[in-house]
Design an enzyme around this catalytic site. Structure first.
Site, short mmCIF file in Angstrom:
data_model
loop_
_atom_site.label_atom_id
_atom_site.label_comp_id
_atom_site.label_asym_id
_atom_site.label_seq_id
_atom_site.Cartn_x
_atom_site.Cartn_y
_atom_site.Cartn_z
N ASP A 1 38.96 48.89 -14.40
CA ASP A 1 39.75 49.15 -13.33
C ASP A 1 40.91 48.38 -13.27
O ASP A 1 40.31 46.78 -13.08
CB ASP A 1 39.56 50.00 -12.58
CG ASP A 1 40.66 50.76 -12.05
OD1 ASP A 1 41.86 51.39 -12.31
OD2 ASP A 1 40.55 49.72 -10.82
N TYR B 1 43.91 48.02 -11.16
CA TYR B 1 44.25 48.47 -9.83
C TYR B 1 43.24 48.21 -8.42
O TYR B 1 42.99 49.38 -9.26
CB TYR B 1 45.65 48.94 -10.11
CG TYR B 1 46.77 49.03 -10.52
CD1 TYR B 1 46.98 47.62 -10.65
CD2 TYR B 1 47.01 49.54 -11.91
CE1 TYR B 1 48.50 47.32 -11.21
CE2 TYR B 1 47.67 49.94 -12.61
CZ TYR B 1 48.58 48.69 -12.51
OH TYR B 1 50.05 48.16 -13.26
N ARG C 1 50.75 52.59 -1.90
CA ARG C 1 50.07 52.45 -2.55
C ARG C 1 48.74 54.16 -2.51
O ARG C 1 49.31 54.68 -3.15
CB ARG C 1 48.35 52.07 -2.13
CG ARG C 1 47.27 52.20 -3.20
CD ARG C 1 47.62 51.81 -4.19
NE ARG C 1 46.54 51.40 -5.23
CZ ARG C 1 45.44 51.59 -6.03
NH1 ARG C 1 46.69 51.98 -7.44
NH2 ARG C 1 44.47 52.06 -7.09
N SER D 1 43.15 51.63 -17.68
CA SER D 1 44.17 51.63 -16.61
C SER D 1 45.30 53.12 -16.26
O SER D 1 45.48 53.13 -17.78
CB SER D 1 44.89 50.21 -15.65
OG SER D 1 45.73 50.49 -14.88
N ASN D 2 45.90 53.38 -15.23
CA ASN D 2 46.93 54.11 -15.10
C ASN D 2 48.42 53.12 -15.61
O ASN D 2 49.36 53.73 -16.13
CB ASN D 2 46.93 55.07 -14.05
CG ASN D 2 46.23 55.71 -13.62
OD1 ASN D 2 45.71 57.04 -14.51
ND2 ASN D 2 46.21 56.42 -12.66
#
Length: 223
Positions: free
Chosen positions: A7, A9, A41, A118-119
């Site tokens: 991942d 972030y 966030r 990742s998104n």
């Protein structure tokens, strides 16, 4: 060797360093900067979950922008568009966590295919990977944008296995986000959870295959 996906972030790069841009651009107290950073966030993640459940999609840059706009509005702040864009740039200039490059290098040297999962949409991820010095140490950068939804939807992890030409059970996910670990495990990936804050694990989803304190710990297990 099994592919290893990291991942981005909160795992390879510290989302908390986005607070530096908030501090630089807004004439507010340190305490308020901390509240803005946390709220931004939190809302960013909430919007990604919400869009997934609504079966709608917006690229992660837009999700991040919407989350920023909401957070600024919540604290009665209304900077101009140029200031907002400079703040947004913080998400392309995050600091890597200690050991990030070493972990990627060591695993590649051991024969693993190393990827980011990742998104973040591709442009965000490519810019950040270059800025943080991670790009030369990655074999692939895989974005949830490819399937137009967000983690922890199973299709995101399934698409990653397809992109890496591997069985999903042979893929490893390393993440500091417990909900991400739960999602990947539910989809069939092996998982390593980086539990920097010594939190309890989620009550929903499979337990991680291993729990470590930092990236060095993840690298030691996986190599």
């Amino acid at each position: 060797m099994a592919p290893v996906c990291f991942d981005m972030y909160g795992t390879l790069c510290d989302t908390g360093t986005a607070a530096d841009k908030l501090a630089d651009e807004l004439a507010v107290s340190e305490a308020l900067v901390a509240q803005l950073d946390t709220g931004w966030r939190t809302k960013q993640l909430q919007y990604s979950y919400q869009l997934g459940m609504m079966e709608e999609y917006r690229p992660f840059w837009q999700v991040t922008r919407d989350a920023l706009d909401y957070t600024l509005s919540r604290f009665d702040l209304d900077p101009d568009q140029e200031t907002r864009l400079r703040i947004m740039a913080g998400y392309e200039q995050l600091s890597p966590f200690p050991g990030a490059i070493d972990a990627l290098e060591t695993l590649r040297d051991a024969g693993h295919e190393v990827a980011v999962l990742s998104n973040g949409n591709p442009a965000m991820l490519e810019t950040l990977a270059e800025d943080a010095g991670l790009a030369p140490h990655l074999d692939a950068v895989i974005s949830a944008d490819e399937v137009e939804t967000y983690k922890p939807a199973p299709v995101v992890y399934e698409n990653t296995a397809d992109e890496l030409d591997a069985d999903i059970g042979d893929c490893r996910l390393v993440s500091a986000n417990s909900w991400d670990v739960a999602g990947a495990g539910s989809a069939g990936m092996e998982t390593v959870w980086i539990n920097r804050l010594r939190d309890p694990f989620e009550r929903i989803g499979p337990e991680p295959g291993a729990t470590v304190a930092d990236l060095a710990g993840a690298e030691a297990i996986l190599r």
